[in-house]
Design a protein around this motif. Structure first.
Motif, PDB file in Angstrom:
ATOM      1  N   GLU A 100       0.836  -1.201   0.000  1.00 44.85           N
ATOM      2  CA  GLU A 100       0.000   0.000   0.000  1.00 44.85           C
ATOM      3  C   GLU A 100       0.872   1.253   0.000  1.00 44.85           C
ATOM      4  O   GLU A 100       0.603   2.213  -0.732  1.00 44.85           O
ATOM      5  CB  GLU A 100      -0.935  -0.024   1.201  1.00 44.85           C
ATOM      6  N   ALA A 101       1.920   1.253   0.813  1.00 41.74           N
ATOM      7  CA  ALA A 101       2.830   2.392   0.838  1.00 41.74           C
ATOM      8  C   ALA A 101       3.538   2.549  -0.505  1.00 41.74           C
ATOM      9  O   ALA A 101       3.665   3.661  -1.031  1.00 41.74           O
ATOM     10  CB  ALA A 101       3.849   2.215   1.959  1.00 41.74           C
ATOM     11  N   MET A 102       3.988   1.441  -1.070  1.00 38.25           N
ATOM     12  CA  MET A 102       4.682   1.495  -2.351  1.00 38.25           C
ATOM     13  C   MET A 102       3.763   2.005  -3.463  1.00 38.25           C
ATOM     14  O   MET A 102       4.187   2.751  -4.347  1.00 38.25           O
ATOM     15  CB  MET A 102       5.238   0.112  -2.693  1.00 38.25           C
ATOM     16  N   ALA A 103       2.482   1.622  -3.413  1.00 37.90           N
ATOM     17  CA  ALA A 103       1.522   2.087  -4.416  1.00 37.90           C
ATOM     18  C   ALA A 103       1.310   3.586  -4.323  1.00 37.90           C
ATOM     19  O   ALA A 103       0.935   4.230  -5.306  1.00 37.90           O
ATOM     20  CB  ALA A 103       0.192   1.353  -4.262  1.00 37.90           C
ATOM     21  N   ALA A 104       1.543   4.164  -3.143  1.00 40.22           N
ATOM     22  CA  ALA A 104       1.424   5.609  -2.949  1.00 40.22           C
ATOM     23  C   ALA A 104       2.754   6.319  -3.181  1.00 40.22           C
ATOM     24  O   ALA A 104       2.879   7.507  -2.865  1.00 40.22           O
ATOM     25  CB  ALA A 104       0.914   5.905  -1.540  1.00 40.22           C
ATOM     26  N   GLU A 105       3.732   5.611  -3.739  1.00 42.35           N
ATOM     27  CA  GLU A 105       5.071   6.149  -4.025  1.00 42.35           C
ATOM     28  C   GLU A 105       5.774   6.620  -2.755  1.00 42.35           C
ATOM     29  O   GLU A 105       6.416   7.661  -2.722  1.00 42.35           O
ATOM     30  CB  GLU A 105       5.007   7.289  -5.045  1.00 42.35           C
ATOM     31  N   MET A 106       5.652   5.808  -1.714  1.00 44.63           N
ATOM     32  CA  MET A 106       6.287   6.147  -0.456  1.00 44.63           C
ATOM     33  C   MET A 106       7.330   5.088  -0.110  1.00 44.63           C
ATOM     34  O   MET A 106       7.046   3.898  -0.192  1.00 44.63           O
ATOM     35  CB  MET A 106       5.230   6.192   0.654  1.00 44.63           C
ATOM     36  N   PRO A 107       8.546   5.487   0.286  1.00 44.91           N
ATOM     37  CA  PRO A 107       9.534   4.498   0.716  1.00 44.91           C
ATOM     38  C   PRO A 107       9.132   3.867   2.043  1.00 44.91           C
ATOM     39  O   PRO A 107       8.427   4.475   2.849  1.00 44.91           O
ATOM     40  CB  PRO A 107      10.816   5.312   0.859  1.00 44.91           C
ATOM     41  N   VAL A 108       9.602   2.646   2.267  1.00 43.16           N
ATOM     42  CA  VAL A 108       9.234   1.884   3.449  1.00 43.16           C
ATOM     43  C   VAL A 108      10.478   1.584   4.278  1.00 43.16           C
ATOM     44  O   VAL A 108      11.531   1.211   3.733  1.00 43.16           O
ATOM     45  CB  VAL A 108       8.560   0.551   3.046  1.00 43.16           C
ATOM     46  N   VAL A 109      10.366   1.746   5.577  1.00 43.55           N
ATOM     47  CA  VAL A 109      11.368   1.240   6.521  1.00 43.55           C
ATOM     48  C   VAL A 109      10.695   0.093   7.255  1.00 43.55           C
ATOM     49  O   VAL A 109       9.698   0.298   7.958  1.00 43.55           O
ATOM     50  CB  VAL A 109      11.828   2.332   7.512  1.00 43.55           C
ATOM     51  N   ALA A 110      11.205  -1.124   7.072  1.00 46.51           N
ATOM     52  CA  ALA A 110      10.508  -2.302   7.589  1.00 46.51           C
ATOM     53  C   ALA A 110      11.485  -3.271   8.231  1.00 46.51           C
ATOM     54  O   ALA A 110      12.675  -3.311   7.890  1.00 46.51           O
ATOM     55  CB  ALA A 110       9.745  -2.996   6.454  1.00 46.51           C
ATOM     56  N   SER A 111      10.957  -4.071   9.139  1.00 43.83           N
ATOM     57  CA  SER A 111      11.768  -5.099   9.799  1.00 43.83           C
ATOM     58  C   SER A 111      12.175  -6.171   8.793  1.00 43.83           C
ATOM     59  O   SER A 111      11.375  -6.597   7.958  1.00 43.83           O
ATOM     60  CB  SER A 111      10.973  -5.742  10.939  1.00 43.83           C
ATOM     61  N   ARG A 112      13.405  -6.594   8.900  1.00 43.16           N
ATOM     62  CA  ARG A 112      13.899  -7.697   8.071  1.00 43.16           C
ATOM     63  C   ARG A 112      13.436  -9.007   8.720  1.00 43.16           C
ATOM     64  O   ARG A 112      14.161  -9.678   9.426  1.00 43.16           O
ATOM     65  CB  ARG A 112      15.422  -7.638   7.974  1.00 43.16           C
ATOM     66  N   ILE A 113      12.174  -9.345   8.446  1.00 48.79           N
ATOM     67  CA  ILE A 113      11.552 -10.446   9.171  1.00 48.79           C
ATOM     68  C   ILE A 113      10.467 -11.084   8.318  1.00 48.79           C
ATOM     69  O   ILE A 113       9.837 -10.418   7.483  1.00 48.79           O
ATOM     70  CB  ILE A 113      10.961  -9.911  10.503  1.00 48.79           C
ATOM     71  N   GLY A 114      10.273 -12.385   8.472  1.00 47.65           N
ATOM     72  CA  GLY A 114       9.193 -13.085   7.789  1.00 47.65           C
ATOM     73  C   GLY A 114       9.251 -12.911   6.283  1.00 47.65           C
ATOM     74  O   GLY A 114      10.303 -13.016   5.650  1.00 47.65           O
ATOM     75  N   GLY A 115       8.081 -12.616   5.679  1.00 50.95           N
ATOM     76  CA  GLY A 115       7.998 -12.466   4.230  1.00 50.95           C
ATOM     77  C   GLY A 115       8.232 -11.051   3.746  1.00 50.95           C
ATOM     78  O   GLY A 115       8.183 -10.803   2.529  1.00 50.95           O
ATOM     79  N   ILE A 116       8.509 -10.111   4.647  1.00 50.40           N
ATOM     80  CA  ILE A 116       8.682  -8.710   4.242  1.00 50.40           C
ATOM     81  C   ILE A 116       9.807  -8.541   3.223  1.00 50.40           C
ATOM     82  O   ILE A 116       9.648  -7.789   2.248  1.00 50.40           O
ATOM     83  CB  ILE A 116       8.887  -7.811   5.475  1.00 50.40           C
ATOM     84  N   PRO A 117      10.970  -9.219   3.372  1.00 47.04           N
ATOM     85  CA  PRO A 117      12.024  -9.048   2.368  1.00 47.04           C
ATOM     86  C   PRO A 117      11.635  -9.540   0.970  1.00 47.04           C
ATOM     87  O   PRO A 117      12.328  -9.220  -0.004  1.00 47.04           O
ATOM     88  CB  PRO A 117      13.184  -9.885   2.934  1.00 47.04           C
ATOM     89  N   GLU A 118      10.553 -10.305   0.853  1.00 43.73           N
ATOM     90  CA  GLU A 118      10.074 -10.699  -0.466  1.00 43.73           C
ATOM     91  C   GLU A 118       9.306  -9.573  -1.144  1.00 43.73           C
ATOM     92  O   GLU A 118       9.052  -9.628  -2.349  1.00 43.73           O
ATOM     93  CB  GLU A 118       9.179 -11.932  -0.348  1.00 43.73           C
TER      94      GLU A 118
END
Length: 387
Positions: free
Chosen positions: A301-319
């Motif tokens: 959702e953030a990427m669709a709004a052209e916003m960069p994401v800071v996210a935990s390197r955990i689970g499926g997020i790195p995919e």
């Protein structure tokens, strides 16, 4: 060629469609109608005060029943009358197993959205194999979730696990880096009295595993570097209402203890359609999870709004988030220094935010549209129906 009958069974927790449902119902409502040209689909869910017993979800028939212990037995009774070729049960292994036993002539698929219902207290480890073994497919939304399911399953079950990534409708979000997007954003920030503030956004449930306490800890460092920062926390402990819990109360205490009152705005529960306008306001989205996220739709959702994401390197997020390209992946660190540094770097560099935001939208369009998810899902159902 006649379209095969495919029944899609929701968990029975929330009405579908509804702006106040969980992501499970949202996935079904967005994906299934896009496959209706090749499948004769019907959706099964619960009744709501404002929804008819029989309606539709974007043109797909939807049968609704009373929520509670009688939900699955009622669904089974109607499934027997309709005789679908395939039944796709979402996020409830015990329900999928019950339907498998009741409809021996139908193929039964379990679509898992997280590990929640294949672990205690919902399911004992020794029961996982027994419940999954009779099923024809186990659909997961990330490779990570597939590995998690496989780890506790017999070899024959592992062979039936298939991945179908989730998607997004980019049209639901106004891209940030356009003249229209910038003008609308400036006007709305002025309306809220937030002009001149750099906005960080958290959107999601307020529960310990989501790690909002980590974000507050990092924010203390961010404030020192960017005194105009404002963190918007959009969410509550439960879908659909703002009932206070010990954790949500602890977040407010933490905010006061860290003297962040001027830099944090709790927005409580925000229905999903209204979230799009919040993404439009933000400079950076943060997904600070401490427990494994199977996928993390909020990243898309953030990427669709052209916003960069800071996210935990955990689970499926790195995919989903490409480190250094569409955002930053961070590990826990003392005082959340790594998370804070990533946020500060993005807030200070407009060009970097724009490059990552534009890359994120491009990634969504290439890999993460609901059309992509629907095509894969339809093929899985067709394959099951013809086996």
């Amino acid at each position: 060629m006649q379209r095969p009958k495919v029944a899609v069974v929701t968990p029975g927790s929330f009405v579908i469609p509804s702006p106040r449902s969980s992501s499970v119902e949202r996935v079904i409502a967005c994906m299934v109608p896009l496959a209706s040209h090749v499948l004769q689909a019907q959706i099964y869910g619960i009744k709501g005060t404002e929804t008819p017993d029989h309606g539709d979800v974007d043109g797909v028939p939807c049968m609704r029943y009373t929520r509670g212990a009688g939900y699955i037995p009622e669904v089974i009774a109607d499934l027997k009358r309709w005789s679908p070729a395939v039944v796709d049960v979402h996020n409830r292994p015990t329900a999928a197993h019950a339907i498998r036993e009741a409809l021996p002539d139908s193929r039964v698929v379990l679509t898992l959205h997280s590990t929640t219902f294949i672990r205690e207290p919902h399911l004992k480890r020794e029961d996982i194999g027994r419940l999954l073994l009779p099923l024809d497919r186990i659909v997961v939304n990330s490779a990570y979730l597939g590995v998690s399911v496989a780890a506790n399953s017999p070899a024959v079950v592992r062979e039936r696990i298939v991945v179908n990534n989730l998607g997004i409708h980019p049209g639901d979000f106004l891209p940030r880096w356009t003249p229209v997007g910038e003008a609308v954003r400036a006007a709305r920030l002025d309306d809220f009295g937030w002009s001149g503030r750099r906005i960080v956004l958290y959107a999601g449930r307020l529960m310990p595993g989501k790690g909002v306490h980590r974000l507050l800890q990092a924010l203390r460092r961010v404030v020192r570097a960017c005194p105009d920062v404002l963190l918007l926390i959009a969410g509550s402990a439960y879908y659909g209402h703002d009932r206070l819990t010990p954790y949500t109360a602890s977040l407010r205490r933490q905010m006061r203890k860290l003297r962040l009152e001027k830099h944090v705005q709790f927005l409580d529960y925000v229905p999903h359609p209204a979230l799009a306008s919040l993404y439009q306001l933000a400079d950076v989205a943060v997904v600070p999870s401490v427990e494994d996220e199977a996928f993390g739709l909020v990243n898309l959702e953030a990427m669709a709004a052209e916003m960069p994401v800071v996210a935990s390197r955990i689970g499926g997020i790195p995919e989903v988030v490409r480190h250094g390209e569409t955002g930053w992946l961070v590990d826990p660190s003392p005082g959340e220094r790594e998370m804070a540094a990533a946020i500060i770097g993005l807030l200070r560099q407009t060009g970097l935010r724009r490059r990552m935001g534009e890359a994120g939208l491009g990634e969504v369009r290439r890999r993460f549209l609901w059309q992509h998810s629907a095509q894969r899902w339809a093929q899985m159902m067709l394959d099951c129906a013809t086996e």
